[in-house]
Design an enzyme around this catalytic site. Structure first.
Site, PDB file in Angstrom:
ATOM      1  N   CYS A  80      -7.427  -7.369   6.644  1.00  0.00           N
ATOM      2  CA  CYS A  80      -7.763  -8.450   5.699  1.00  0.00           C
ATOM      3  C   CYS A  80      -8.463  -9.554   6.483  1.00  0.00           C
ATOM      4  CB  CYS A  80      -6.533  -8.941   4.947  1.00  0.00           C
ATOM      5  SG  CYS A  80      -5.208  -9.509   5.999  1.00  0.00           S
ATOM      6  N   LYS A 104       0.837  -1.208   0.000  1.00  0.00           N
ATOM      7  CA  LYS A 104       0.000   0.000   0.000  1.00  0.00           C
ATOM      8  C   LYS A 104       0.874   1.261   0.000  1.00  0.00           C
ATOM      9  CE  LYS A 104      -4.050  -2.289   1.906  1.00  0.00           C
ATOM     10  NZ  LYS A 104      -3.692  -3.616   2.406  1.00  0.00           N
TER      11      LYS A 104
HETATM   12  N1  SAM Z   1       0.263  -2.345   4.628  1.00  0.00           N
HETATM   13  C1  SAM Z   1       1.122  -3.473   4.362  1.00  0.00           C
HETATM   14  C2  SAM Z   1       1.150  -3.738   2.864  1.00  0.00           C
HETATM   15  O1  SAM Z   1       0.220  -3.341   2.159  1.00  0.00           O
HETATM   16  O2  SAM Z   1       2.137  -4.317   2.388  1.00  0.00           O
HETATM   17  C3  SAM Z   1       0.705  -4.688   5.169  1.00  0.00           C
HETATM   18  C4  SAM Z   1       0.670  -4.401   6.633  1.00  0.00           C
HETATM   19  S1  SAM Z   1       0.345  -5.789   7.636  1.00  0.00           S
HETATM   20  C5  SAM Z   1      -1.337  -6.065   7.390  1.00  0.00           C
HETATM   21  C6  SAM Z   1       0.393  -5.107   9.243  1.00  0.00           C
HETATM   22  C7  SAM Z   1       1.767  -4.665   9.723  1.00  0.00           C
HETATM   23  O3  SAM Z   1       1.618  -4.136  11.049  1.00  0.00           O
HETATM   24  C8  SAM Z   1       2.811  -5.760   9.809  1.00  0.00           C
HETATM   25  O4  SAM Z   1       3.923  -5.448   9.022  1.00  0.00           O
HETATM   26  C9  SAM Z   1       3.195  -5.810  11.281  1.00  0.00           C
HETATM   27  O5  SAM Z   1       4.573  -6.030  11.514  1.00  0.00           O
HETATM   28  C10 SAM Z   1       2.776  -4.443  11.781  1.00  0.00           C
HETATM   29  N2  SAM Z   1       2.483  -4.424  13.252  1.00  0.00           N
HETATM   30  C11 SAM Z   1       2.451  -5.469  14.102  1.00  0.00           C
HETATM   31  N3  SAM Z   1       2.190  -5.043  15.350  1.00  0.00           N
HETATM   32  C12 SAM Z   1       2.059  -3.718  15.304  1.00  0.00           C
HETATM   33  C13 SAM Z   1       1.786  -2.705  16.269  1.00  0.00           C
HETATM   34  N4  SAM Z   1       1.578  -3.000  17.552  1.00  0.00           N
HETATM   35  N5  SAM Z   1       1.757  -1.439  15.844  1.00  0.00           N
HETATM   36  C14 SAM Z   1       1.951  -1.131  14.549  1.00  0.00           C
HETATM   37  N6  SAM Z   1       2.193  -2.049  13.600  1.00  0.00           N
HETATM   38  C15 SAM Z   1       2.246  -3.320  13.966  1.00  0.00           C
END
Ligand code: SAM
Length: 438
Positions: free
Chosen positions: A231, A115
């Site tokens: 998702c 994204k």
């Molecule tokens: N937006 C990305 C894409 O389109 O490629 C995918 C993001 S993925 C759904 C969610 C991300 O949030 C992961 O990379 C994860 O490491 C991160 N995450 C995990 N715990 C988190 C936290 N407490 N605060 C913020 N981000 C976190």
């Protein structure tokens, strides 16, 4: 495919007469997509030269195509950043943010960067794009993807949302919160997500999302827009999460909610909600830390600016413009990007890392070639077949004069080489190289 029992029971209750169609789609293969990097070429130009089958345009994403091509991550055009492999439904959230040129945009949970790179395409190299990822290893992959796509206006940070909120109160015009979630919408694509699923993991994700959203709320400027996406289908993480957020933050209104189901659209499951903040403060700049030379904050070793000037005037036909920033040995072009505590920045990712200066020698960086290589005076122009040798790390014979050159596949940069006596020594960073098996 084997889906968790508790998940199926809940979905049956929610989808009722549509439940059989929902179950049936799990017998179909997942749908694949790619998104053309409009910073490098138009979707039409890509379609005209695509060396693998492209299907229809993805209706909700500019530059998105369905594809059934195989091993597209090993294609030379992928190395050149002409496209990003992205699940089609995952492309639905960014257009809802309605990003405009020149805005300040935050992607709060950004890795691996699907994204973020979509946002960067929409911003067209203008404005400020802060891409944050809490997990350091994932943040490095995010940076690699931004470099590959030739993004010039991003900063990658590796902070918790709460820490970032201390630096950027009321700063951003747009925020994307693509939250970590229980991943129910990805079960068809990633069977591992189904194995990890439990009602407790849904509850745990919901609690974490609540904290992330609260931190994001404080970073949005008055009148700003936020898109919250997951998702997953779990209501605790989707509709109920949004409802609870609105109850805690009366300064927000809900503009729209979208839920994509794999039995209804050509793609996996996704959820997105568009939230608008009431008019109010828009901070002129981030909160600066107290100046600390020990942290190397904008520390400028003698000669850095001169070294960049000498190199860039010799290397480029048209010298890329922008404010030069120096931190330790690294030099960056960072036009219009905010000043803040750069110790939070991940691995040389402020604007474009143009190179390293050790007070004797300037060494250009891979990111410089990916962002501005098209303006280089000396180019080693290779075909799709020839470039594979370069991508595997081999040296190449060439008739260019001695010195640095930009290596391209057709007209698109893939990296740097240094020519000595008719041999171009390979400077593609080792971790980025094509494996010999590919
Ligand atoms: N937006 C990305 C894409 O389109 O490629 C995918 C993001 S993925 C759904 C969610 C991300 O949030 C992961 O990379 C994860 O490491 C991160 N995450 C995990 N715990 C988190 C936290 N407490 N605060 C913020 N981000 C976190």
């Amino acid at each position: 495919m084997n889906l968790p029992k508790g998940f199926l029971q809940r979905m049956q209750g929610e989808l009722r007469e549509n439940f059989p169609a929902f179950c049936a789609c799990y017998e179909e293969p997942p749908v694949k997509g790619l998104r053309v990097n409009t910073l490098k070429l138009s979707p039409e130009a890509f379609r005209a030269r695509a060396p693998f089958p492209l299907g229809d345009y993805i209706p909700w994403a500019k530059g998105g195509f369905y594809t059934e091509g195989e091993r597209l991550g090993a294609d030379p055009y992928h190395f050149a950043g002409l496209y990003y492999l992205q699940e089609p439904s995952a492309m639905c959230a960014v257009p809802l943010l309605e990003v405009k040129k020149g805005e300040r945009v935050l992607d709060l949970c950004a890795a691996p960067g699907g994204k973020t790179t979509q946002l960067a395409s929409d911003m067209g190299g203008t404005g400020v794009l802060v891409a944050n990822e809490i997990d350091y290893g994932r943040a490095c992959i995010l940076r690699e993807n931004l470099v590959r796509m030739g993004v010039t206006n991003a900063i990658v940070t590796g902070a918790s949302p709460q820490k970032l909120a201390d630096v950027f109160p009321a700063y951003f015009d747009k925020i994307l919160v693509d939250a970590p979630c229980s991943g129910e919408g990805m079960f068809r694509k990633e069977e591992g997500a189904a194995l990890m699923w439990s009602p407790a993991s849904v509850a745990g994700c919901a609690a974490r999302q609540r904290d992330i959203l609260d931190a994001a709320a404080g970073m949005l400027a008055g009148g700003g827009r936020m898109v919250y996406s997951t998702c997953t289908f779990a209501r605790e993480e989707d509709e109920l999460q949004v409802e609870a957020f609105l109850a805690r933050h009366p300064e927000f209104t809900l503009l729209e909610m979208k839920k994509l189901y794999p039995h209804e659209v050509k793609g996996e499951g996704h959820f997105a909600a568009v939230l608008q903040k009431a008019e109010g403060e828009r901070a002129p700049r981030p909160v600066l830390p107290k100046f600390s030379p020990a942290k190397g904050y904008n520390f400028d070793p003698p000669g850095a600016a001169g070294a960049w000037k000498a190199f860039s005037e010799e290397f480029f036909e048209t010298v890329p413009q922008g404010e030069l920033r120096v931190q330790g040995m690294w030099l960056y072009l960072a036009e219009g990007l905010p000043q803040f505590d750069y110790t939070r920045v991940v691995n040389h990712s402020i604007g474009v890392a143009v190179g390293e200066w050790d007070r004797k020698r300037f060494k250009p960086a891979h990111a410089l070639a990916m962002a501005y290589g098209k303006y280089a005076r000396r180019k080693l122009v290779l075909t799709r077949e020839e470039v594979k040798k370069y991508l595997r790390g081999e040296a190449l014979p060439c008739d260019l004069k001695d010195g640095w050159c930009c290596v391209t596949v057709e007209e698109f940069p893939v990296g740097l080489a240094k020519v000595t006596g008719g041999i171009a020594k390979n400077h593609l960073p080792k971790p980025l190289r094509l494996r010999t098996s590919d």
